[in-house]
Write an enzyme that holds these catalytic residues in place. Structure first.
Site, PDB file in Angstrom:
ATOM      1  N   LYS A  24       0.808  -1.325  -0.098  1.00  0.00           N
ATOM      2  CA  LYS A  24      -0.020  -0.054   0.039  1.00  0.00           C
ATOM      3  C   LYS A  24       0.682   1.078  -0.054  1.00  0.00           C
ATOM      4  O   LYS A  24       0.631   2.114  -0.645  1.00  0.00           O
ATOM      5  CB  LYS A  24      -1.046   0.036   1.213  1.00  0.00           C
ATOM      6  N   SER A  25       1.885   1.363   0.801  1.00  0.00           N
ATOM      7  CA  SER A  25       2.727   2.563   0.829  1.00  0.00           C
ATOM      8  C   SER A  25       3.409   2.636  -0.594  1.00  0.00           C
ATOM      9  O   SER A  25       3.501   3.810  -0.907  1.00  0.00           O
ATOM     10  CB  SER A  25       3.630   2.343   1.914  1.00  0.00           C
ATOM     11  N   ARG A 124      -8.133  12.510  12.826  1.00  0.00           N
ATOM     12  CA  ARG A 124      -6.586  12.652  12.893  1.00  0.00           C
ATOM     13  C   ARG A 124      -5.860  13.693  12.638  1.00  0.00           C
ATOM     14  O   ARG A 124      -6.076  14.873  11.789  1.00  0.00           O
ATOM     15  CB  ARG A 124      -6.158  11.383  11.819  1.00  0.00           C
ATOM     16  N   GLN A 170       4.829   9.495   6.993  1.00  0.00           N
ATOM     17  CA  GLN A 170       3.892  10.333   6.212  1.00  0.00           C
ATOM     18  C   GLN A 170       4.286  11.544   6.358  1.00  0.00           C
ATOM     19  O   GLN A 170       4.358  12.264   5.173  1.00  0.00           O
ATOM     20  CB  GLN A 170       2.615  10.058   6.855  1.00  0.00           C
ATOM     21  N   ASP A 317       2.339  -0.640  12.009  1.00  0.00           N
ATOM     22  CA  ASP A 317       1.145  -1.102  11.608  1.00  0.00           C
ATOM     23  C   ASP A 317       0.857  -2.635  11.951  1.00  0.00           C
ATOM     24  O   ASP A 317      -0.176  -3.204  11.878  1.00  0.00           O
ATOM     25  CB  ASP A 317       0.914  -1.328   9.924  1.00  0.00           C
TER      26      ASP A 317
HETATM   27  C1  S3P Z   1       2.724   5.012   6.085  1.00  0.00           C
HETATM   28  C2  S3P Z   1       3.290   5.511   7.440  1.00  0.00           C
HETATM   29  C3  S3P Z   1       2.901   4.873   8.542  1.00  0.00           C
HETATM   30  C4  S3P Z   1       1.783   3.776   8.723  1.00  0.00           C
HETATM   31  C5  S3P Z   1       0.626   4.166   7.463  1.00  0.00           C
HETATM   32  C6  S3P Z   1       1.333   4.191   5.957  1.00  0.00           C
HETATM   33  C7  S3P Z   1       3.095   5.578   4.880  1.00  0.00           C
HETATM   34  O1  S3P Z   1       2.329   6.148   9.298  1.00  0.00           O
HETATM   35  O2  S3P Z   1       1.156   3.708   9.768  1.00  0.00           O
HETATM   36  O3  S3P Z   1      -0.116   2.770   7.458  1.00  0.00           O
HETATM   37  O4  S3P Z   1       2.802   5.034   3.820  1.00  0.00           O
HETATM   38  O5  S3P Z   1       3.720   6.441   5.037  1.00  0.00           O
HETATM   39  P1  S3P Z   1       3.044   7.166  10.163  1.00  0.00           P
HETATM   40  O6  S3P Z   1       4.361   7.393   9.061  1.00  0.00           O
HETATM   41  O7  S3P Z   1       2.339   8.279  10.171  1.00  0.00           O
HETATM   42  O8  S3P Z   1       3.285   6.405  11.479  1.00  0.00           O
END
Ligand code: S3P
Length: 432
Positions: A24-25, A124, A170, A317
Protein backbone atom coordinates in the site's frame (compact mmCIF):
# COMPACT_ATOMS: atom_id res chain seq x y z
CA UNK A 1 -18.78 -3.26 13.45
CA UNK A 2 -19.44 -6.06 15.96
CA UNK A 3 -19.56 -9.75 15.08
CA UNK A 4 -20.59 -12.65 17.34
CA UNK A 5 -19.79 -16.36 17.07
CA UNK A 6 -21.55 -19.65 17.50
CA UNK A 7 -19.12 -21.59 19.73
CA UNK A 8 -17.75 -24.57 17.79
CA UNK A 9 -14.12 -25.62 18.10
CA UNK A 10 -12.46 -26.39 14.79
CA UNK A 11 -8.90 -27.82 14.84
CA UNK A 12 -7.18 -26.45 11.78
CA UNK A 13 -3.95 -25.24 10.23
CA UNK A 14 -3.04 -23.17 7.18
CA UNK A 15 -0.89 -24.46 4.35
CA UNK A 16 0.03 -23.22 0.90
CA UNK A 17 1.64 -20.56 -1.19
CA UNK A 18 0.30 -17.09 -1.86
CA UNK A 19 0.91 -13.72 -3.49
CA UNK A 20 -0.38 -10.45 -2.04
CA UNK A 21 -1.74 -7.37 -3.71
CA UNK A 22 0.91 -4.64 -3.99
CA UNK A 23 2.32 -2.85 -0.97
CA UNK A 24 0.00 0.00 0.00
CA UNK A 25 2.76 2.50 0.89
CA UNK A 26 4.65 1.82 -2.35
CA UNK A 27 1.41 1.99 -4.39
CA UNK A 28 0.43 5.46 -3.07
CA UNK A 29 3.91 6.75 -3.77
CA UNK A 30 4.27 5.19 -7.23
CA UNK A 31 1.03 6.91 -8.29
CA UNK A 32 1.90 10.31 -6.79
CA UNK A 33 5.53 10.32 -7.90
CA UNK A 34 4.44 9.09 -11.35
CA UNK A 35 2.17 12.15 -11.58
CA UNK A 36 5.20 14.43 -11.01
CA UNK A 37 7.44 12.54 -13.45
CA UNK A 38 7.68 13.39 -17.13
CA UNK A 39 6.42 10.44 -19.19
CA UNK A 40 4.46 7.25 -18.83
CA UNK A 41 4.65 5.42 -15.49
CA UNK A 42 3.62 1.76 -15.85
CA UNK A 43 2.69 -0.17 -12.72
CA UNK A 44 1.45 -3.68 -12.12
CA UNK A 45 0.08 -5.13 -8.88
CA UNK A 46 -1.08 -1.75 -7.53
CA UNK A 47 -2.74 -2.31 -4.13
CA UNK A 48 -6.41 -3.13 -4.64
CA UNK A 49 -7.70 -1.50 -1.44
CA UNK A 50 -9.90 1.56 -1.00
CA UNK A 51 -7.05 3.75 0.34
CA UNK A 52 -5.11 3.52 -2.91
CA UNK A 53 -8.36 4.14 -4.82
CA UNK A 54 -8.57 7.38 -2.82
CA UNK A 55 -5.14 8.39 -4.10
CA UNK A 56 -6.18 7.60 -7.69
CA UNK A 57 -9.39 9.63 -7.20
CA UNK A 58 -7.67 12.75 -5.82
CA UNK A 59 -4.85 12.69 -8.38
CA UNK A 60 -7.44 12.35 -11.16
CA UNK A 61 -9.34 15.31 -9.69
CA UNK A 62 -6.10 17.30 -10.06
CA UNK A 63 -6.03 16.51 -13.79
CA UNK A 64 -3.61 13.57 -13.71
CA UNK A 65 -4.44 10.98 -16.37
CA UNK A 66 -4.51 7.51 -14.77
CA UNK A 67 -5.58 4.55 -16.89
CA UNK A 68 -6.39 1.23 -15.24
CA UNK A 69 -6.39 -1.90 -17.40
CA UNK A 70 -6.87 -5.41 -16.09
CA UNK A 71 -3.48 -5.80 -14.50
CA UNK A 72 -1.68 -2.56 -15.32
CA UNK A 73 -2.02 1.03 -14.15
CA UNK A 74 -0.64 3.81 -16.33
CA UNK A 75 0.04 7.31 -15.00
CA UNK A 76 0.70 9.87 -17.71
CA UNK A 77 2.95 12.28 -15.84
CA UNK A 78 3.39 15.79 -17.22
CA UNK A 79 6.20 16.87 -14.91
CA UNK A 80 6.48 19.42 -12.13
CA UNK A 81 3.82 22.17 -11.98
CA UNK A 82 1.42 20.15 -14.14
CA UNK A 83 -1.33 19.44 -11.60
CA UNK A 84 -4.53 21.40 -12.21
CA UNK A 85 -6.65 23.26 -9.73
CA UNK A 86 -9.37 20.73 -8.86
CA UNK A 87 -12.97 21.84 -9.16
CA UNK A 88 -14.15 19.48 -6.43
CA UNK A 89 -13.12 18.88 -2.82
CA UNK A 90 -10.41 16.20 -2.65
CA UNK A 91 -11.99 13.37 -0.65
CA UNK A 92 -9.20 11.23 0.85
CA UNK A 93 -11.65 8.70 2.32
CA UNK A 94 -10.03 6.79 5.19
CA UNK A 95 -6.47 7.28 3.93
CA UNK A 96 -4.00 9.22 6.07
CA UNK A 97 -1.22 8.58 3.54
CA UNK A 98 -3.31 10.09 0.73
CA UNK A 99 -4.17 13.18 2.76
CA UNK A 100 -0.75 13.90 4.20
CA UNK A 101 1.35 13.16 1.12
CA UNK A 102 -1.06 15.07 -1.13
CA UNK A 103 -0.70 18.11 1.15
CA UNK A 104 3.05 18.18 0.47
CA UNK A 105 2.57 17.44 -3.22
CA UNK A 106 -0.11 20.11 -3.76
CA UNK A 107 1.85 22.73 -1.78
CA UNK A 108 4.87 22.06 -4.02
CA UNK A 109 2.72 22.25 -7.14
CA UNK A 110 1.40 25.62 -5.98
CA UNK A 111 -2.26 24.71 -6.48
CA UNK A 112 -5.18 25.60 -4.24
CA UNK A 113 -7.10 22.59 -2.91
CA UNK A 114 -9.83 21.76 -0.49
CA UNK A 115 -9.39 18.40 1.21
CA UNK A 116 -11.52 16.22 3.44
CA UNK A 117 -11.93 12.60 4.49
CA UNK A 118 -14.27 10.19 6.25
CA UNK A 119 -15.24 10.52 9.93
CA UNK A 120 -12.11 8.64 11.09
CA UNK A 121 -9.69 10.69 8.98
CA UNK A 122 -11.34 13.94 10.07
CA UNK A 123 -10.32 13.07 13.66
CA UNK A 124 -6.64 12.49 12.82
CA UNK A 125 -4.11 15.32 13.34
CA UNK A 126 -2.92 17.10 10.20
CA UNK A 127 -1.05 19.99 11.84
CA UNK A 128 2.08 17.85 11.95
CA UNK A 129 2.26 18.30 8.16
CA UNK A 130 0.48 21.63 7.77
CA UNK A 131 2.62 23.62 10.23
CA UNK A 132 5.97 22.81 8.56
CA UNK A 133 4.36 23.47 5.15
CA UNK A 134 3.28 26.89 6.43
CA UNK A 135 6.90 27.55 7.42
CA UNK A 136 7.84 26.77 3.82
CA UNK A 137 5.40 29.41 2.57
CA UNK A 138 2.16 27.46 2.01
CA UNK A 139 -1.14 28.84 3.37
CA UNK A 140 -3.87 26.83 4.97
CA UNK A 141 -7.12 27.03 6.86
CA UNK A 142 -8.05 23.95 8.89
CA UNK A 143 -10.74 23.06 11.38
CA UNK A 144 -9.22 23.98 14.78
CA UNK A 145 -5.98 24.67 12.84
CA UNK A 146 -5.42 20.92 12.90
CA UNK A 147 -8.11 18.73 11.34
CA UNK A 148 -9.72 18.07 7.96
CA UNK A 149 -11.50 19.62 6.17
CA UNK A 150 -8.75 22.02 5.10
CA UNK A 151 -8.08 24.57 2.41
CA UNK A 152 -4.46 24.66 1.29
CA UNK A 153 -2.70 26.80 -1.22
CA UNK A 154 0.87 26.48 -2.27
CA UNK A 155 3.04 29.32 -3.34
CA UNK A 156 6.69 29.65 -4.15
CA UNK A 157 8.05 27.52 -1.33
CA UNK A 158 11.20 28.12 0.70
CA UNK A 159 13.37 25.27 1.86
CA UNK A 160 13.00 24.08 5.42
CA UNK A 161 15.25 22.67 8.11
CA UNK A 162 13.07 20.76 10.51
CA UNK A 163 13.24 18.15 13.24
CA UNK A 164 10.13 15.98 13.28
CA UNK A 165 8.41 15.50 16.65
CA UNK A 166 7.56 11.87 15.76
CA UNK A 167 9.10 9.24 13.49
CA UNK A 168 6.45 9.35 10.79
CA UNK A 169 7.02 8.36 7.17
CA UNK A 170 3.90 10.26 6.20
CA UNK A 171 5.18 13.62 7.54
CA UNK A 172 8.67 12.97 6.19
CA UNK A 173 7.31 12.09 2.74
CA UNK A 174 4.98 15.12 2.61
CA UNK A 175 7.93 17.42 3.34
CA UNK A 176 10.15 15.62 0.83
CA UNK A 177 7.44 16.17 -1.81
CA UNK A 178 7.23 19.88 -0.96
CA UNK A 179 11.04 20.10 -0.75
CA UNK A 180 11.39 18.77 -4.33
CA UNK A 181 9.85 22.04 -5.54
CA UNK A 182 11.10 24.46 -2.85
CA UNK A 183 14.01 26.88 -3.37
CA UNK A 184 17.20 25.56 -1.82
CA UNK A 185 17.87 22.47 0.26
CA UNK A 186 15.27 21.04 2.65
CA UNK A 187 16.54 19.01 5.61
CA UNK A 188 14.24 16.69 7.56
CA UNK A 189 15.52 15.00 10.71
CA UNK A 190 13.51 12.13 12.21
CA UNK A 191 13.87 11.00 15.82
CA UNK A 192 14.00 7.35 14.66
CA UNK A 193 13.99 5.34 11.45
CA UNK A 194 10.62 5.17 9.67
CA UNK A 195 9.77 3.51 6.35
CA UNK A 196 11.93 4.92 3.55
CA UNK A 197 10.03 4.17 0.32
CA UNK A 198 9.91 7.85 -0.71
CA UNK A 199 13.66 8.25 -0.38
CA UNK A 200 14.41 5.05 -2.34
CA UNK A 201 11.89 5.58 -5.13
CA UNK A 202 12.54 9.29 -5.70
CA UNK A 203 16.27 8.69 -5.72
CA UNK A 204 15.77 5.98 -8.38
CA UNK A 205 13.72 8.53 -10.37
CA UNK A 206 16.64 10.98 -10.38
CA UNK A 207 15.65 13.36 -7.56
CA UNK A 208 18.40 15.09 -5.57
CA UNK A 209 17.82 13.30 -2.32
CA UNK A 210 20.38 12.15 0.23
CA UNK A 211 20.11 10.09 3.39
CA UNK A 212 22.47 10.27 6.31
CA UNK A 213 21.18 8.22 9.24
CA UNK A 214 17.87 9.75 10.24
CA UNK A 215 18.50 12.94 8.22
CA UNK A 216 17.09 13.34 4.71
CA UNK A 217 18.07 16.27 2.50
CA UNK A 218 16.22 17.10 -0.68
CA UNK A 219 17.21 19.73 -3.18
CA UNK A 220 14.92 21.51 -5.65
CA UNK A 221 14.73 19.36 -8.78
CA UNK A 222 16.17 21.05 -11.82
CA UNK A 223 15.74 17.98 -14.04
CA UNK A 224 12.46 16.13 -14.73
CA UNK A 225 11.82 12.97 -12.72
CA UNK A 226 12.08 9.74 -14.70
CA UNK A 227 8.83 7.77 -14.93
CA UNK A 228 8.48 4.46 -13.08
CA UNK A 229 8.18 1.00 -14.55
CA UNK A 230 7.50 -1.34 -11.65
CA UNK A 231 5.81 -4.54 -10.55
CA UNK A 232 4.84 -3.57 -7.02
CA UNK A 233 5.85 -6.27 -4.51
CA UNK A 234 3.22 -7.75 -2.19
CA UNK A 235 2.20 -5.88 0.96
CA UNK A 236 4.15 -7.26 3.92
CA UNK A 237 1.68 -5.64 6.36
CA UNK A 238 -1.12 -7.70 4.76
CA UNK A 239 1.10 -10.79 4.76
CA UNK A 240 1.67 -10.25 8.50
CA UNK A 241 -1.86 -11.53 9.30
CA UNK A 242 -1.05 -14.83 7.58
CA UNK A 243 2.38 -14.97 9.22
CA UNK A 244 0.67 -14.84 12.61
CA UNK A 245 -1.93 -17.45 11.66
CA UNK A 246 0.77 -19.82 10.36
CA UNK A 247 2.93 -19.27 13.46
CA UNK A 248 0.13 -19.87 15.94
CA UNK A 249 -1.82 -22.69 14.26
CA UNK A 250 0.00 -25.99 14.83
CA UNK A 251 1.29 -27.90 11.73
CA UNK A 252 0.98 -24.83 9.51
CA UNK A 253 3.42 -23.96 6.75
CA UNK A 254 3.05 -21.17 4.19
CA UNK A 255 5.22 -19.57 1.52
CA UNK A 256 4.62 -15.90 0.82
CA UNK A 257 5.84 -15.03 -2.66
CA UNK A 258 7.27 -11.74 -3.90
CA UNK A 259 6.51 -9.64 -0.86
CA UNK A 260 8.24 -6.33 -0.01
CA UNK A 261 11.42 -6.96 1.99
CA UNK A 262 12.41 -3.31 2.31
CA UNK A 263 14.52 -3.32 5.52
CA UNK A 264 12.34 -0.59 7.07
CA UNK A 265 9.33 -2.93 6.71
CA UNK A 266 10.75 -6.24 7.96
CA UNK A 267 10.84 -5.42 11.70
CA UNK A 268 7.82 -7.66 12.19
CA UNK A 269 9.56 -10.66 10.60
CA UNK A 270 12.54 -10.03 12.92
CA UNK A 271 10.16 -9.73 15.86
CA UNK A 272 8.52 -13.10 15.12
CA UNK A 273 11.99 -14.67 14.90
CA UNK A 274 13.01 -13.06 18.20
CA UNK A 275 10.06 -14.83 19.85
CA UNK A 276 11.24 -18.17 18.49
CA UNK A 277 9.09 -18.16 15.35
CA UNK A 278 10.20 -19.89 12.14
CA UNK A 279 10.84 -17.26 9.45
CA UNK A 280 12.99 -17.83 6.40
CA UNK A 281 13.23 -14.88 4.01
CA UNK A 282 15.08 -14.59 0.73
CA UNK A 283 15.41 -11.48 -1.43
CA UNK A 284 14.73 -12.35 -5.08
CA UNK A 285 14.61 -9.02 -6.91
CA UNK A 286 15.02 -5.25 -6.46
CA UNK A 287 13.11 -2.64 -8.49
CA UNK A 288 13.20 1.13 -7.84
CA UNK A 289 15.64 0.24 -5.06
CA UNK A 290 12.82 -1.73 -3.37
CA UNK A 291 13.86 -5.31 -2.49
CA UNK A 292 11.30 -8.12 -2.47
CA UNK A 293 11.32 -11.89 -2.18
CA UNK A 294 9.81 -14.97 -0.62
CA UNK A 295 9.17 -15.82 3.03
CA UNK A 296 8.61 -19.29 4.47
CA UNK A 297 6.72 -19.50 7.78
CA UNK A 298 6.12 -22.58 9.94
CA UNK A 299 4.24 -22.90 13.21
CA UNK A 300 6.29 -22.52 16.41
CA UNK A 301 6.14 -22.21 20.19
CA UNK A 302 6.72 -18.61 21.24
CA UNK A 303 8.51 -16.90 24.14
CA UNK A 304 7.62 -13.31 25.03
CA UNK A 305 9.93 -10.65 23.65
CA UNK A 306 9.69 -6.88 24.23
CA UNK A 307 11.00 -4.90 21.25
CA UNK A 308 13.26 -1.92 21.82
CA UNK A 309 11.54 1.47 21.44
CA UNK A 310 13.76 2.22 18.41
CA UNK A 311 11.98 -0.64 16.52
CA UNK A 312 8.45 0.67 17.16
CA UNK A 313 8.05 3.01 14.13
CA UNK A 314 8.92 0.17 11.75
CA UNK A 315 6.51 -2.18 13.56
CA UNK A 316 3.74 0.40 13.84
CA UNK A 317 1.11 -1.18 11.56
CA UNK A 318 1.83 -4.65 12.94
CA UNK A 319 1.44 -3.80 16.65
CA UNK A 320 -2.10 -5.24 16.82
CA UNK A 321 -0.57 -8.53 15.63
CA UNK A 322 2.31 -8.19 18.09
CA UNK A 323 -0.38 -8.09 20.80
CA UNK A 324 -2.01 -11.27 19.49
CA UNK A 325 1.35 -13.08 19.32
CA UNK A 326 2.25 -11.85 22.82
CA UNK A 327 -1.06 -13.21 24.14
CA UNK A 328 0.04 -16.70 23.05
CA UNK A 329 3.71 -16.45 24.08
CA UNK A 330 5.15 -17.52 27.41
CA UNK A 331 6.18 -14.54 29.55
CA UNK A 332 5.61 -10.80 29.73
CA UNK A 333 5.65 -8.50 26.71
CA UNK A 334 5.88 -4.75 27.22
CA UNK A 335 5.23 -2.41 24.30
CA UNK A 336 6.17 1.20 25.03
CA UNK A 337 6.89 4.19 22.83
CA UNK A 338 3.85 3.41 20.67
CA UNK A 339 1.75 6.50 21.48
CA UNK A 340 1.29 7.08 17.72
CA UNK A 341 -1.08 4.08 17.74
CA UNK A 342 -3.68 6.36 19.31
CA UNK A 343 -3.77 8.44 16.07
CA UNK A 344 -4.27 5.68 13.54
CA UNK A 345 -7.55 4.69 11.83
CA UNK A 346 -8.81 4.12 15.39
CA UNK A 347 -7.17 4.56 18.80
CA UNK A 348 -5.44 1.22 18.30
CA UNK A 349 -4.21 0.92 21.89
CA UNK A 350 -7.80 1.15 23.10
CA UNK A 351 -9.04 -1.14 20.31
CA UNK A 352 -6.42 -3.84 21.04
CA UNK A 353 -6.95 -3.72 24.80
CA UNK A 354 -10.77 -3.67 24.58
CA UNK A 355 -10.90 -6.71 22.29
CA UNK A 356 -8.21 -8.84 23.91
CA UNK A 357 -9.51 -8.13 27.42
CA UNK A 358 -12.95 -9.32 26.30
CA UNK A 359 -11.28 -12.49 25.00
CA UNK A 360 -9.77 -13.09 28.43
CA UNK A 361 -6.20 -12.00 27.71
CA UNK A 362 -4.12 -10.66 30.60
CA UNK A 363 -3.48 -7.24 29.02
CA UNK A 364 -2.95 -3.84 30.64
CA UNK A 365 -3.35 -0.55 28.81
CA UNK A 366 -0.39 1.85 29.05
CA UNK A 367 -0.38 5.47 27.96
CA UNK A 368 1.94 4.65 25.05
CA UNK A 369 1.44 0.92 24.59
CA UNK A 370 0.35 -2.18 26.50
CA UNK A 371 1.63 -5.02 28.66
CA UNK A 372 0.61 -8.65 28.14
CA UNK A 373 1.32 -11.68 30.33
CA UNK A 374 1.03 -14.99 28.50
CA UNK A 375 0.22 -17.55 27.43
CA UNK A 376 -3.56 -17.06 27.48
CA UNK A 377 -6.41 -19.26 26.31
CA UNK A 378 -8.45 -17.08 23.98
CA UNK A 379 -12.10 -17.11 25.06
CA UNK A 380 -14.11 -16.02 22.03
CA UNK A 381 -16.45 -13.12 22.53
CA UNK A 382 -17.72 -10.45 20.16
CA UNK A 383 -15.27 -8.47 18.01
CA UNK A 384 -15.34 -4.68 18.02
CA UNK A 385 -13.41 -3.48 14.98
CA UNK A 386 -13.75 0.26 15.75
CA UNK A 387 -14.16 0.60 11.97
CA UNK A 388 -10.44 -0.18 11.65
CA UNK A 389 -9.31 -2.67 8.98
CA UNK A 390 -6.25 -3.87 10.89
CA UNK A 391 -8.20 -4.49 14.11
CA UNK A 392 -10.88 -6.42 12.18
CA UNK A 393 -8.25 -8.64 10.52
CA UNK A 394 -6.26 -9.15 13.74
CA UNK A 395 -9.35 -10.30 15.62
CA UNK A 396 -10.38 -12.58 12.74
CA UNK A 397 -6.99 -14.30 13.09
CA UNK A 398 -7.57 -14.45 16.87
CA UNK A 399 -10.89 -16.21 16.17
CA UNK A 400 -9.16 -18.68 13.87
CA UNK A 401 -6.51 -19.38 16.52
CA UNK A 402 -9.28 -19.94 19.07
CA UNK A 403 -10.77 -22.56 16.72
CA UNK A 404 -13.87 -20.53 15.84
CA UNK A 405 -15.81 -20.72 12.60
CA UNK A 406 -14.89 -17.50 10.78
CA UNK A 407 -17.07 -18.17 7.73
CA UNK A 408 -19.84 -15.86 8.96
CA UNK A 409 -17.56 -12.93 9.81
CA UNK A 410 -17.93 -9.86 7.65
CA UNK A 411 -16.04 -6.59 8.12
CA UNK A 412 -16.48 -4.18 5.19
CA UNK A 413 -13.63 -1.99 6.53
CA UNK A 414 -11.12 -4.70 5.56
CA UNK A 415 -11.47 -3.39 1.97
CA UNK A 416 -9.40 -0.36 3.03
CA UNK A 417 -6.16 -2.30 2.58
CA UNK A 418 -6.90 -5.96 1.78
CA UNK A 419 -10.23 -6.75 0.05
CA UNK A 420 -9.03 -10.31 -0.73
CA UNK A 421 -8.37 -11.12 2.97
CA UNK A 422 -11.17 -13.67 3.55
CA UNK A 423 -10.83 -15.32 0.12
CA UNK A 424 -7.07 -15.75 0.57
CA UNK A 425 -7.45 -17.04 4.12
CA UNK A 426 -10.19 -19.53 3.22
CA UNK A 427 -8.00 -20.94 0.44
CA UNK A 428 -5.26 -21.85 2.94
CA UNK A 429 -7.36 -23.26 5.76
CA UNK A 430 -7.15 -27.03 6.21
CA UNK A 431 -9.20 -28.91 8.77
CA UNK A 432 -7.36 -31.72 10.59
C1 S3P B 1 2.59 5.00 6.14
C2 S3P B 1 3.24 5.34 7.28
C3 S3P B 1 2.79 4.97 8.62
C4 S3P B 1 1.76 3.85 8.58
C5 S3P B 1 0.74 4.04 7.53
C6 S3P B 1 1.38 4.16 6.16
C7 S3P B 1 3.12 5.48 4.85
O1 S3P B 1 2.23 6.09 9.26
O2 S3P B 1 1.14 3.72 9.84
O3 S3P B 1 -0.14 2.93 7.51
O4 S3P B 1 2.76 4.93 3.79
O5 S3P B 1 3.92 6.42 4.87
P1 S3P B 1 3.15 7.15 10.03
O6 S3P B 1 4.30 7.40 9.14
O7 S3P B 1 2.34 8.39 10.21
O8 S3P B 1 3.51 6.49 11.33
Amino acid sequence: MTNKFPHVKLPLCIKGELYFSGDKSISHRALMFGALATGKTQLTNVNSGDDVKSTIRVLSACGVEIIQNNDATIVNGNGFKSLKLPIQVLDCGNSGTTARLMMGLCAGEGIRVEMTGDASLRKRPMDRVLLPLRRMGAHFLARSDKFLPIMLSGDRLNSLNCVLPVASAQIKSALILAGLQADGITTITSPRQSRDHSERMLSAMGANIHIDGFVVTVEKSTKPLKPINMHIPGDVSSAAFFIVAATLLKSSEIIIKDVSLNPTRTAFLDYVESMGGFVNKEIIRTEMDEPSGNVLIKSAELTAYSPDISRIPNLIDELPLVALLASQATGTTIIKGAGELRFKESDRIKAIVTNLKKWNVNITELEDGFEIIGPNTLTPSSIESFGDHRIAMMMTIAALVAGEDISKLDFPEIAISFPEFFTALNQLIQHD
